[in-house]
Design a protein around this motif. Structure first.
Motif, PDB file in Angstrom:
ATOM      1  N   VAL A 120      48.569  30.356  10.856  1.00 34.35           N
ATOM      2  CA  VAL A 120      47.831  29.082  11.467  1.00 34.35           C
ATOM      3  C   VAL A 120      46.435  29.367  11.631  1.00 34.35           C
ATOM      4  CG1 VAL A 120      48.376  29.855  13.824  1.00 34.35           C
ATOM      5  CG2 VAL A 120      48.049  27.491  13.274  1.00 34.35           C
ATOM      6  N   PHE A 121      45.986  30.585  11.658  1.00 33.56           N
ATOM      7  CA  PHE A 121      44.455  30.850  11.929  1.00 33.56           C
ATOM      8  C   PHE A 121      43.730  30.413  10.579  1.00 33.56           C
ATOM      9  CE2 PHE A 121      41.299  34.058  10.340  1.00 33.56           C
ATOM     10  CZ  PHE A 121      40.261  33.672  11.240  1.00 33.56           C
ATOM     11  N   THR A 122      44.489  30.738   9.375  1.00 28.96           N
ATOM     12  CA  THR A 122      43.920  30.426   8.244  1.00 28.96           C
ATOM     13  C   THR A 122      43.915  28.874   8.027  1.00 28.96           C
ATOM     14  OG1 THR A 122      44.403  32.459   7.159  1.00 28.96           O
ATOM     15  CG2 THR A 122      44.059  30.759   5.762  1.00 28.96           C
ATOM     16  N   TYR A 123      44.992  28.335   8.322  1.00 28.17           N
ATOM     17  CA  TYR A 123      45.214  26.814   7.942  1.00 28.17           C
ATOM     18  C   TYR A 123      44.189  25.850   8.779  1.00 28.17           C
ATOM     19  CZ  TYR A 123      49.500  28.973   6.241  1.00 28.17           C
ATOM     20  OH  TYR A 123      50.483  29.939   5.651  1.00 28.17           O
ATOM     21  N   ALA A 124      43.995  26.231  10.142  1.00 26.73           N
ATOM     22  CA  ALA A 124      43.174  25.658  10.926  1.00 26.73           C
ATOM     23  C   ALA A 124      41.587  25.770  10.436  1.00 26.73           C
ATOM     24  CB  ALA A 124      43.481  26.059  12.367  1.00 26.73           C
ATOM     25  N   ARG A 125      41.244  26.848  10.129  1.00 31.56           N
ATOM     26  CA  ARG A 125      40.161  27.369   9.590  1.00 31.56           C
ATOM     27  C   ARG A 125      39.972  26.363   8.420  1.00 31.56           C
ATOM     28  NH1 ARG A 125      38.645  31.140   5.861  1.00 31.56           N
ATOM     29  NH2 ARG A 125      36.504  31.729   6.060  1.00 31.56           N
ATOM     30  N   VAL A 126      40.924  26.403   7.478  1.00 27.79           N
ATOM     31  CA  VAL A 126      40.375  25.683   6.393  1.00 27.79           C
ATOM     32  C   VAL A 126      40.545  24.107   6.598  1.00 27.79           C
ATOM     33  CG1 VAL A 126      42.132  24.693   4.400  1.00 27.79           C
ATOM     34  CG2 VAL A 126      41.610  27.305   4.814  1.00 27.79           C
ATOM     35  N   GLY A 127      41.480  23.495   7.317  1.00 29.99           N
ATOM     36  CA  GLY A 127      41.466  22.019   7.467  1.00 29.99           C
ATOM     37  C   GLY A 127      40.592  21.628   8.552  1.00 29.99           C
ATOM     38  N   LEU A 128      40.042  22.392   9.637  1.00 24.58           N
ATOM     39  CA  LEU A 128      39.542  21.805  10.686  1.00 24.58           C
ATOM     40  C   LEU A 128      38.160  22.492  10.854  1.00 24.58           C
ATOM     41  CD1 LEU A 128      42.416  21.603  13.379  1.00 24.58           C
ATOM     42  CD2 LEU A 128      41.377  19.796  12.013  1.00 24.58           C
ATOM     43  N   GLY A 129      37.960  23.718  10.481  1.00 23.70           N
ATOM     44  CA  GLY A 129      36.585  24.274  10.482  1.00 23.70           C
ATOM     45  C   GLY A 129      36.713  25.784  11.190  1.00 23.70           C
ATOM     46  N   GLU A 130      35.552  26.574  11.276  1.00 24.04           N
ATOM     47  CA  GLU A 130      35.354  27.849  11.752  1.00 24.04           C
ATOM     48  C   GLU A 130      36.142  27.971  13.451  1.00 24.04           C
ATOM     49  OE1 GLU A 130      34.859  30.679  10.728  1.00 24.04           O
ATOM     50  OE2 GLU A 130      34.706  29.831   8.477  1.00 24.04           O
TER      51      GLU A 130
ATOM     52  N   PRO B 136      37.868  25.613  15.288  1.00 23.81           N
ATOM     53  CA  PRO B 136      39.127  25.484  15.711  1.00 23.81           C
ATOM     54  C   PRO B 136      40.037  26.355  15.018  1.00 23.81           C
ATOM     55  CG  PRO B 136      38.126  23.299  14.984  1.00 23.81           C
ATOM     56  CD  PRO B 136      36.991  24.466  14.797  1.00 23.81           C
ATOM     57  N   GLY B 137      39.727  26.954  13.838  1.00 22.12           N
ATOM     58  CA  GLY B 137      40.501  28.216  13.109  1.00 22.12           C
ATOM     59  C   GLY B 137      40.443  29.161  14.154  1.00 22.12           C
ATOM     60  N   PHE B 138      39.414  29.612  14.829  1.00 21.20           N
ATOM     61  CA  PHE B 138      39.436  30.812  15.759  1.00 21.20           C
ATOM     62  C   PHE B 138      40.477  30.580  17.077  1.00 21.20           C
ATOM     63  CE2 PHE B 138      38.095  32.716  19.674  1.00 21.20           C
ATOM     64  CZ  PHE B 138      38.081  33.903  19.478  1.00 21.20           C
ATOM     65  N   ILE B 139      40.244  29.342  17.505  1.00 20.33           N
ATOM     66  CA  ILE B 139      41.254  28.949  18.666  1.00 20.33           C
ATOM     67  C   ILE B 139      42.460  29.045  18.231  1.00 20.33           C
ATOM     68  CG2 ILE B 139      41.553  27.204  20.140  1.00 20.33           C
ATOM     69  CD1 ILE B 139      39.187  28.522  20.835  1.00 20.33           C
ATOM     70  N   ALA B 140      42.962  28.493  17.194  1.00 24.63           N
ATOM     71  CA  ALA B 140      44.507  28.242  16.650  1.00 24.63           C
ATOM     72  C   ALA B 140      44.942  29.965  16.509  1.00 24.63           C
ATOM     73  CB  ALA B 140      44.698  27.877  15.452  1.00 24.63           C
ATOM     74  N   GLY B 141      44.054  30.934  16.086  1.00 21.08           N
ATOM     75  CA  GLY B 141      44.459  32.195  15.859  1.00 21.08           C
ATOM     76  C   GLY B 141      44.556  32.824  17.241  1.00 21.08           C
ATOM     77  N   TRP B 142      43.644  32.454  18.224  1.00 24.22           N
ATOM     78  CA  TRP B 142      43.410  33.077  19.497  1.00 24.22           C
ATOM     79  C   TRP B 142      44.872  32.696  20.124  1.00 24.22           C
ATOM     80  CZ3 TRP B 142      40.684  36.538  21.967  1.00 24.22           C
ATOM     81  CH2 TRP B 142      40.680  36.347  23.237  1.00 24.22           C
ATOM     82  N   MET B 143      45.287  31.616  20.175  1.00 23.71           N
ATOM     83  CA  MET B 143      46.583  30.922  20.767  1.00 23.71           C
ATOM     84  C   MET B 143      47.802  31.628  20.156  1.00 23.71           C
ATOM     85  SD  MET B 143      45.248  29.289  23.282  1.00 23.71           S
ATOM     86  CE  MET B 143      46.655  28.624  23.988  1.00 23.71           C
TER      87      MET B 143
ATOM     88  N   ARG C  97      39.253  40.544   9.012  1.00 21.99           N
ATOM     89  CA  ARG C  97      38.359  40.480   7.786  1.00 21.99           C
ATOM     90  C   ARG C  97      37.604  39.099   7.548  1.00 21.99           C
ATOM     91  NH1 ARG C  97      42.970  39.232   2.601  1.00 21.99           N
ATOM     92  NH2 ARG C  97      43.017  37.269   4.025  1.00 21.99           N
ATOM     93  N   ASP C  98      37.828  38.047   8.483  1.00 21.19           N
ATOM     94  CA  ASP C  98      36.969  37.003   8.699  1.00 21.19           C
ATOM     95  C   ASP C  98      36.119  37.185   9.577  1.00 21.19           C
ATOM     96  OD1 ASP C  98      38.051  35.789   6.374  1.00 21.19           O
ATOM     97  OD2 ASP C  98      39.580  34.590   7.595  1.00 21.19           O
ATOM     98  N   ARG C  99      35.995  38.578  10.248  1.00 23.05           N
ATOM     99  CA  ARG C  99      34.975  38.737  11.405  1.00 23.05           C
ATOM    100  C   ARG C  99      34.900  38.033  12.438  1.00 23.05           C
ATOM    101  NH1 ARG C  99      29.390  39.503   7.599  1.00 23.05           N
ATOM    102  NH2 ARG C  99      30.145  41.112   6.430  1.00 23.05           N
ATOM    103  N   ARG C 100      35.993  37.857  12.991  1.00 26.14           N
ATOM    104  CA  ARG C 100      36.575  37.237  14.369  1.00 26.14           C
ATOM    105  C   ARG C 100      37.228  38.237  15.182  1.00 26.14           C
ATOM    106  NH1 ARG C 100      33.392  32.992  14.898  1.00 26.14           N
ATOM    107  NH2 ARG C 100      33.784  31.389  13.395  1.00 26.14           N
TER     108      ARG C 100
END
Length: 516
Positions: free
Chosen positions: A79-89, A91-98, A357-360
Motif C-alpha cells: 500500500v505504500f507503493t500504491y498510494a505513492r503512485v496514485g496519490l503522491g509522495e 499520502p504514500g508515506f502516510i499509507a506506509g507509516w500506518m 529504497r525510496d528514501r523514506r
C-alpha cells in the motif's frame, strides 16, 4: 559528464502462485477465529457466522482494489507503493507509516497466540519464553530465503487445514448424534438482542482475522514472470527506475515498458490476493458456524463473563467432542500462529525495504543479501520490533488487548488510502487504461466507506492510538520535507546510491514524472 551507472536494490523472483496463496493463508491462519470466537459471539449476540460473512464481503472490496493496483505498480511495499503512485509522495508515506502498525505488530500478536497455546500445553514454561523461541525460529527461516520459507510454510499450512478438517468432521458427527446446543440458524440470525449495529461492531474486531491477505502484494517483486523460467534474479531495466527495479513506466500496465517481461507476474499476484480472501472467508464461516452450534454457553452468558470469551472455542470443543480435539487444536494453533508471524514478518521486511529504497527510511535497511536474495537488514529490523512487542505483551495480563487495539486502525487507515489510490490513478490522473466508473470509482468508494465505518465502530482506545501514530507520521513527513528543502535537493531520477543500496525511483509515483 555522465556519472556512474546506478542501480537499485533488487529482490529475486522465485515465488509461484501457490507460494503466494500459502503466504497469504499462513499470515491469516486458517483457524484465526479460534482466539476471537468468544468475543465475536458475545458482541454480535450469537450471529458470529454472519459477522464473518459480512467481514468477507467488506474485505472483498479492499482485495479488489489491491488486485487493481498491483498491476499498476508490481513492486515491494504494497500500500505504500500504491498510494505513492496514485496519490503522491506524501499520502504514500502516510499509507506506509500506518501500514507499519499492521505489518510490524500483527506478527507480534501471532507470536503471542503461539506462546499462549504452548503455555496451555506446557504450563511449567512461561508464555513469554515460548513467544521468544517462536520469533527466533521463524526469523531464521525468513533469513534462509523466501523460497525455503514458503516450502516450510506449505507443510505447516497443510497441517492446519488437516486439523481444521478433523474439527469439521468431528463437529458434524457430534451434531448428527446429539443435535445442536443452539438454534440451527442462530449463527446467522443471532440470539436474543440481535441488532445490525452489534454485527458491525463485531466486524470491526473480525477484520483482524483477515489482515494478512494484503501481504501477498508485498511479494510482487519476488513473483515469477513468464519469462523467468525457474526464477532467479531479475534483470529488468526500467525507464528512470534504476537497473533491476520493476517499476511501472508512466501510464503503462505491467508488461508494456514496465520492466516486467509480461503481465503474468502482476496478474498472478492479483489472482492470489482474491483467492486467498475467498478461501479464508469460507473457512472462517464454516468453523464459526459449527463452533456456535456446539457451544454450551450462550452469547449473553459470554457477554456477562468476559474472562470466558478467550477460551470459548476450546470449551465448545472440549464439552462436545473431547479433550483430544482440544489438544490437537491447541497444537495446531501454536504452530500455525508462529508461521502466521513468519509470513507477517516477511511482509514487514518488504515494506521497510521498499520505504528505505525510496528514501523514506534509513537507506541502510534497503540492502538485499546476495546469497539468499532477501532484504536481510529489513527482516532483522522487523524481527527486533516484533520480538520486543511480543515479549512485552506476553508478560502483561492485558498485553493481547493492547496489541490488538493498536493494529486494527493502522491497517484500516492504510486500506482507505489504497481505495483512494485506485480513484487517483485511474480516474483523476487517467493513467494506464480507459477508466471504468464501476471498477475504478464505485468499488473503491464502497470499500472506503466500509473501512471508515469499521474505524468508527472500533474502540476508543484503538482510535486514539491510531490518531497518535498518524500525528507522529505527519511530523516525520514534515521533517523530511523540511530537510530536503534546506538541502536544496528533491527527488530526481538522476541520482542514487551504489548497487545494493537505496536509490530513488522514477516510477509512476514520482511527482516529477508527470511533468517530464
Amino acid at each position: 559528464m555522465a556519472g556512474p551507472k546506478t542501480t537499485q536494490a533488487t529482490l529475486r523472483r522465485t515465488l509461484t502462485f501457490r507460494d503466494l496463496v500459502v503466504y497469504g493463508l499462513l499470515f491469516i491462519a486458517p483457524m484465526a477465529p479460534v482466539g476471537v470466537f468468544g468475543t465475536l459471539d458475545a458482541k454480535s449476540h450469537g450471529a458470529v457466522a454472519l459477522v464473518y460473512l459480512v467481514a468477507t464481503v467488506a474485505m472483498a472490496f479492499t482485495a479488489y482494489s489491491y488486485a487493481q493496483m498491483v498491476r499498476v505498480a508490481p513492486r515491494a511495499g504494497s500500500v505504500f507503493t500504491y498510494a505513492r503512485v496514485g496519490l503522491g509522495e506524501g499520502p504514500g508515506f502516510i499509507a506506509g507509516w500506518m501500514a507499519m502498525l499492521d505489518y510490524l505488530l500483527i506478527p507480534a500478536v501471532a507470536y503471542l497466540f503461539s506462546g499462549i497455546a504452548m503455555e496451555e500445553l506446557v504450563p511449567s514454561v512461561d508464555r513469554w519464553v515460548w513467544t521468544a523461541i517462536a520469533v527466533v525460529v521463524t526469523t531464521g527461516l525468513n533469513l534462509w530465503g523466501v523460497r525455503a520459507a514458503a516450502l516450510v510454510g506449505f507443510l505447516v499450512l497443510a497441517m492446519e487445514i488437516a486439523v481444521l478438517l478433523v474439527f469439521v468432521a468431528a463437529a458434524l458427527v457430534e451434531l448428527a448424534a446429539h443435535g445442536a446446543q443452539r438454534d440451527w440458524l442462530s449463527p446467522l440470525t443471532g440470539q436474543s438482542g440481535f441488532t445490525i449495529s452489534a454485527v458491525f461492531g463485531a466486524v470491526s474486531v473480525a477484520v483482524l482475522s483477515y489482515l494478512g491477505f494484503d501481504a501477498i502484494a508485498s511479494f510482487a517483486e519476488e513473483t515469477l514472470d513468464d519469462g523467468d523460467g525457474k526464477g532467479g534474479k531479475a534483470s529488468n531495466t526500467s525507464k528512470g527506475g534504476g537497473a533491476g527495479a520493476p517499476a511501472v513506466a508512466e501510464g503503462a500496465p505491467a508488461g508494456k515498458g514496465s520492466g516486467w517481461r509480461s503481465a503474468a507476474g502482476p496478474a498472478r499476484v492479483s489472482r492470489a490476493v482474491l483467492t486467498c480472501l475467498a478461501v479464508a472467508g469460507f473457512l472462517f464461516i464454516v468453523q464459526t458456524y459449527l463452533a456456535a452450534l456446539l457451544s454450551p454457553t450462550s452469547s449473553s452468558e459470554l457477554a456477562a463473563d468476559p474472562a470466558a470469551q478467550g477460551g470459548a472455542f476450546y470449551s465448545a470443543v472440549d464439552t462436545s467432542v473431547g479433550t483430544w480435539l482440544h489438544d490437537l487444536v491447541a497444537v495446531s494453533k501454536a504452530i500455525g500462529a508462529a508461521f502466521a508471524a513468519l509470513a507477517g514478518q516477511a511482509a514487514a521486511g518488504r515494506l521497510l525495504f521498499a520505504m528505505a529504497r525510496d528514501r523514506r527510511l534509513p537507506g541502510v535497511v534497503a540492502k538485499v543479501n546476495a546469497h539468499s536474495g532477501v532484504p536481510r537488514r529489513a527482516l532483522l529490523s522487523a524481527a527486533v520490533v516484533t520480538l520486543v512487542a511480543a515479549v512485552w505483551a506476553a508478560r502483561r495480563d492485558d498485553g493481547l488487548d493492547r496489541l490488538v487495539s493498536v493494529v486494527d486502525v493502522g491497517a484500516l487507515t492504510a486500506f482507505a488510502l489504497l481505495h483512494a489510490s485506485v480513484i487517483g490513478w485511474f480516474w483523476v490522473r487517467k493513467r494506464a487504461e480507459v477508466p471504468s466508473v464501476s471498477r475504478h470509482v464505485l468499488v473503491p468508494l464502497v470499500g472506503m466507506g466500509i473501512v471508515i465505518a469499521v474505524i468508527v465502530e472500533a474502540s476508543s482506545t484503538a482510535q486514539l492510538i491510531g490518531a497518535i501514530w498518524l500525528g507522529v507520521g505527519f511530523v516525520v513527513l514534515a521533517a523530511q520535507w523540511r530537510g530536503r528543502a534546506a538541502g536544496g535537493t528533491g527527488r530526481t531520477g538522476g541520482t542514487g546510491g551504489t548497487s545494493g543500496t537505496a536509490g530513488p525511483s522514477s516510477g509512476p509515483g514520482d511527482p516529477g514524472a508527470g511533468a517530464r
